[in-house]
Scaffold this motif. Structure first.
Motif, mmCIF file in Angstrom:
data_model
loop_
_atom_site.group_PDB
_atom_site.id
_atom_site.type_symbol
_atom_site.label_atom_id
_atom_site.label_comp_id
_atom_site.label_asym_id
_atom_site.label_seq_id
_atom_site.Cartn_x
_atom_site.Cartn_y
_atom_site.Cartn_z
ATOM 1 N N GLY A 1 7.322 0.855 9.664
ATOM 2 C CA GLY A 1 7.534 -0.353 8.859
ATOM 3 C C GLY A 1 8.969 -0.805 8.815
ATOM 4 O O GLY A 1 9.240 -1.994 8.644
ATOM 5 N N GLY A 2 9.892 0.135 8.944
ATOM 6 C CA GLY A 2 11.308 -0.212 8.998
ATOM 7 C C GLY A 2 11.824 -0.876 7.732
ATOM 8 O O GLY A 2 11.644 -0.383 6.621
ATOM 9 N N ARG A 3 12.452 -2.033 7.910
ATOM 10 C CA ARG A 3 13.118 -2.722 6.810
ATOM 11 C C ARG A 3 12.144 -3.135 5.711
ATOM 12 O O ARG A 3 12.448 -3.031 4.525
ATOM 13 C CB ARG A 3 13.837 -3.953 7.345
ATOM 14 C CG ARG A 3 14.608 -4.740 6.280
ATOM 15 C CD ARG A 3 15.383 -5.877 6.913
ATOM 16 N NE ARG A 3 14.505 -6.758 7.681
ATOM 17 C CZ ARG A 3 13.798 -7.756 7.115
ATOM 18 N NH1 ARG A 3 13.864 -7.973 5.818
ATOM 19 N NH2 ARG A 3 13.048 -8.528 7.882
ATOM 20 N N LYS A 4 10.954 -3.604 6.076
ATOM 21 C CA LYS A 4 9.986 -4.030 5.067
ATOM 22 C C LYS A 4 9.558 -2.871 4.179
ATOM 23 O O LYS A 4 9.420 -3.024 2.960
ATOM 24 C CB LYS A 4 8.765 -4.654 5.743
ATOM 25 C CG LYS A 4 9.015 -6.038 6.315
ATOM 26 C CD LYS A 4 7.717 -6.656 6.808
ATOM 27 C CE LYS A 4 7.953 -8.080 7.311
ATOM 28 N NZ LYS A 4 6.679 -8.703 7.781
ATOM 29 N N ALA A 5 9.356 -1.701 4.788
ATOM 30 C CA ALA A 5 8.972 -0.530 4.003
ATOM 31 C C ALA A 5 10.103 -0.125 3.061
ATOM 32 O O ALA A 5 9.866 0.207 1.893
ATOM 33 C CB ALA A 5 8.610 0.620 4.936
ATOM 34 N N GLY B 1 4.859 7.898 8.692
ATOM 35 C CA GLY B 1 4.616 6.964 9.782
ATOM 36 C C GLY B 1 4.747 5.523 9.338
ATOM 37 O O GLY B 1 5.316 4.682 10.054
ATOM 38 N N THR B 2 4.236 5.216 8.124
ATOM 39 C CA THR B 2 4.343 3.856 7.606
ATOM 40 C C THR B 2 5.790 3.478 7.347
ATOM 41 O O THR B 2 6.223 2.359 7.662
ATOM 42 C CB THR B 2 3.531 3.719 6.303
ATOM 43 O OG1 THR B 2 2.173 4.087 6.549
ATOM 44 C CG2 THR B 2 3.566 2.287 5.788
ATOM 45 N N VAL B 3 6.571 4.418 6.781
ATOM 46 C CA VAL B 3 7.978 4.136 6.480
ATOM 47 C C VAL B 3 8.780 3.945 7.771
ATOM 48 O O VAL B 3 9.593 3.016 7.880
ATOM 49 C CB VAL B 3 8.576 5.275 5.636
ATOM 50 C CG1 VAL B 3 10.083 5.102 5.490
ATOM 51 C CG2 VAL B 3 7.921 5.305 4.256
ATOM 52 N N ILE B 4 8.556 4.817 8.759
ATOM 53 C CA ILE B 4 9.331 4.732 10.008
ATOM 54 C C ILE B 4 8.953 3.492 10.803
ATOM 55 O O ILE B 4 9.819 2.729 11.253
ATOM 56 C CB ILE B 4 9.114 6.004 10.852
ATOM 57 C CG1 ILE B 4 9.711 7.215 10.131
ATOM 58 C CG2 ILE B 4 9.759 5.840 12.230
ATOM 59 C CD1 ILE B 4 9.398 8.538 10.787
ATOM 60 N N TYR C 1 0.814 -1.215 0.000
ATOM 61 C CA TYR C 1 0.000 0.000 0.000
ATOM 62 C C TYR C 1 0.848 1.267 0.000
ATOM 63 O O TYR C 1 0.297 2.372 -0.063
ATOM 64 C CB TYR C 1 -0.927 0.006 1.218
ATOM 65 C CG TYR C 1 -2.005 -1.036 1.156
ATOM 66 C CD1 TYR C 1 -3.246 -0.765 0.575
ATOM 67 C CD2 TYR C 1 -1.796 -2.312 1.671
ATOM 68 C CE1 TYR C 1 -4.240 -1.722 0.516
ATOM 69 C CE2 TYR C 1 -2.786 -3.287 1.612
ATOM 70 C CZ TYR C 1 -3.999 -2.988 1.034
ATOM 71 O OH TYR C 1 -4.975 -3.946 0.970
ATOM 72 N N LEU C 2 2.164 1.127 0.079
ATOM 73 C CA LEU C 2 3.024 2.312 0.075
ATOM 74 C C LEU C 2 2.890 3.105 -1.221
ATOM 75 O O LEU C 2 2.911 4.344 -1.210
ATOM 76 C CB LEU C 2 4.480 1.891 0.289
ATOM 77 C CG LEU C 2 4.878 1.558 1.731
ATOM 78 C CD1 LEU C 2 6.248 0.911 1.771
ATOM 79 C CD2 LEU C 2 4.840 2.800 2.605
ATOM 80 N N LEU C 3 2.743 2.404 -2.328
ATOM 81 C CA LEU C 3 2.609 3.086 -3.615
ATOM 82 C C LEU C 3 1.329 3.920 -3.654
ATOM 83 O O LEU C 3 1.316 5.035 -4.197
ATOM 84 C CB LEU C 3 2.615 2.057 -4.742
ATOM 85 C CG LEU C 3 2.750 2.614 -6.161
ATOM 86 C CD1 LEU C 3 4.086 3.323 -6.324
ATOM 87 C CD2 LEU C 3 2.628 1.503 -7.181
ATOM 88 N N PHE C 4 0.261 3.420 -3.065
ATOM 89 C CA PHE C 4 -0.990 4.164 -3.027
ATOM 90 C C PHE C 4 -0.892 5.356 -2.083
ATOM 91 O O PHE C 4 -1.539 6.383 -2.304
ATOM 92 C CB PHE C 4 -2.131 3.232 -2.610
ATOM 93 C CG PHE C 4 -2.434 2.171 -3.634
ATOM 94 C CD1 PHE C 4 -3.265 2.440 -4.697
ATOM 95 C CD2 PHE C 4 -1.857 0.917 -3.535
ATOM 96 C CE1 PHE C 4 -3.548 1.473 -5.649
ATOM 97 C CE2 PHE C 4 -2.125 -0.060 -4.483
ATOM 98 C CZ PHE C 4 -2.967 0.222 -5.546
ATOM 99 N N GLN C 5 -0.074 5.236 -1.051
ATOM 100 C CA GLN C 5 0.154 6.384 -0.177
ATOM 101 C C GLN C 5 0.883 7.503 -0.921
ATOM 102 O O GLN C 5 0.578 8.690 -0.739
ATOM 103 C CB GLN C 5 0.954 5.960 1.053
ATOM 104 C CG GLN C 5 0.176 5.051 1.997
ATOM 105 C CD GLN C 5 0.990 4.693 3.231
ATOM 106 O OE1 GLN C 5 2.025 5.279 3.519
ATOM 107 N NE2 GLN C 5 0.516 3.714 3.971
ATOM 108 N N LEU C 6 1.837 7.125 -1.748
ATOM 109 C CA LEU C 6 2.526 8.129 -2.567
ATOM 110 C C LEU C 6 1.556 8.783 -3.547
ATOM 111 O O LEU C 6 1.650 9.993 -3.814
ATOM 112 C CB LEU C 6 3.685 7.471 -3.324
ATOM 113 C CG LEU C 6 4.887 7.053 -2.477
ATOM 114 C CD1 LEU C 6 5.883 6.274 -3.319
ATOM 115 C CD2 LEU C 6 5.549 8.275 -1.861
ATOM 116 N N PHE C 7 0.631 8.009 -4.064
ATOM 117 C CA PHE C 7 -0.395 8.571 -4.952
ATOM 118 C C PHE C 7 -1.247 9.589 -4.198
ATOM 119 O O PHE C 7 -1.599 10.642 -4.744
ATOM 120 C CB PHE C 7 -1.263 7.448 -5.512
ATOM 121 C CG PHE C 7 -2.409 7.939 -6.349
ATOM 122 C CD1 PHE C 7 -2.204 8.342 -7.658
ATOM 123 C CD2 PHE C 7 -3.693 7.999 -5.829
ATOM 124 C CE1 PHE C 7 -3.259 8.814 -8.433
ATOM 125 C CE2 PHE C 7 -4.757 8.450 -6.593
ATOM 126 C CZ PHE C 7 -4.532 8.860 -7.903
#
Length: 225
Positions: free
Chosen positions: A211-215, A206-209, A164-170
């Motif tokens: 999520g850590g390594r997976k993000a 928040g998701t990147v921080i 869902y990270l790509l959709f967050q960037l959208f």
């Protein structure tokens, strides 16, 4: 064709080999035909039915819209309400075409239908005399709702949350669009637009921080960096 096998009515068993008598009671076996296995439903028939429904809807919608344009032209009174009806017809067609007939993922469908819904509301605002509510309130509210919808989907589908990270960037790109319109003078009340941008940025960070390594791995896989 079904598979032919032998059946003993006395022992209530089926014999798979080619013997003529039952190995248990020595009675003469009767030939029986095995019922064919159940098959999957014919998906092509369902797709053809849906396509036919969509085509019928297109014809009916076009016919009604032509009639409404004729009536609106005779009784316009400065408001082309037939354009609003046309927008509703188009949006219903998109629901049938994208939401039901198209085989793309549900996330893409959700985003496309939300964007088209905001475009429809903008059309209504313009036809009704343009009060600015579609850009001042509807557009940033749509971005906020997209963020909330993605958050809910991430919680429900938590095992696959990095996708869902790509959709967050959208959503961040979408939230920048009202800011651009504000700088150009099309949006006169930017408060909600600024909130939408802040929510999009904080949600992504928040998701990147957290999520850590997976993000990080997901972003590297998406953008090859």
């Amino acid at each position: 064709m079904g598979c032919v096998m032998s059946k003993c009515r006395n022992c209530k068993i089926e014999v798979l080999d080619h013997t003529a008598v039952c190995p248990l009671c020595r009675c003469v076996l009767e030939q029986s035909e095995k019922e064919p296995l159940e098959r999957y439903p014919n998906v092509r028939i369902r797709e053809k039915k849906i396509a036919l429904i969509v085509r019928i809807y297109m014809f009916v919608a076009i016919a009604i819209e032509i009639l409404l344009i004729f009536i609106n032209r005779k009784q316009a009174n400065g408001v082309w309400w037939s354009l609003i009806v046309a927008g509703v017809f188009v949006y219903i067609y998109l629901i049938l075409r994208i939401g039901i007939q198209d085989d793309r993922g549900y996330r893409s469908k959700m985003i496309l239908l939300t964007v088209f819904a905001m475009a429809l509301l903008y059309l209504i605002d313009r036809v009704a005399g343009y009060q600015g509510w579609s850009l001042n309130y509807v557009l940033p509210s749509g971005v906020i709702l997209l963020n909330l919808a993605i958050m809910v989907l991430m919680i429900v589908n938590w095992r696959n949350w990095p996708s869902y990270l790509l959709f967050q960037l959208f959503c961040i790109l979408c939230s920048l669009f009202p800011i651009f319109l504000w700088k150009r003078g099309y949006i006169t009340k930017p408060f909600l637009s600024e909130i939408a941008l802040a929510i999009s940025l904080m949600f992504f960070l928040g998701t990147v921080i957290i999520g850590g390594r997976k993000a990080k791995e997901e972003l590297e896989r998406r953008f090859h960096v």
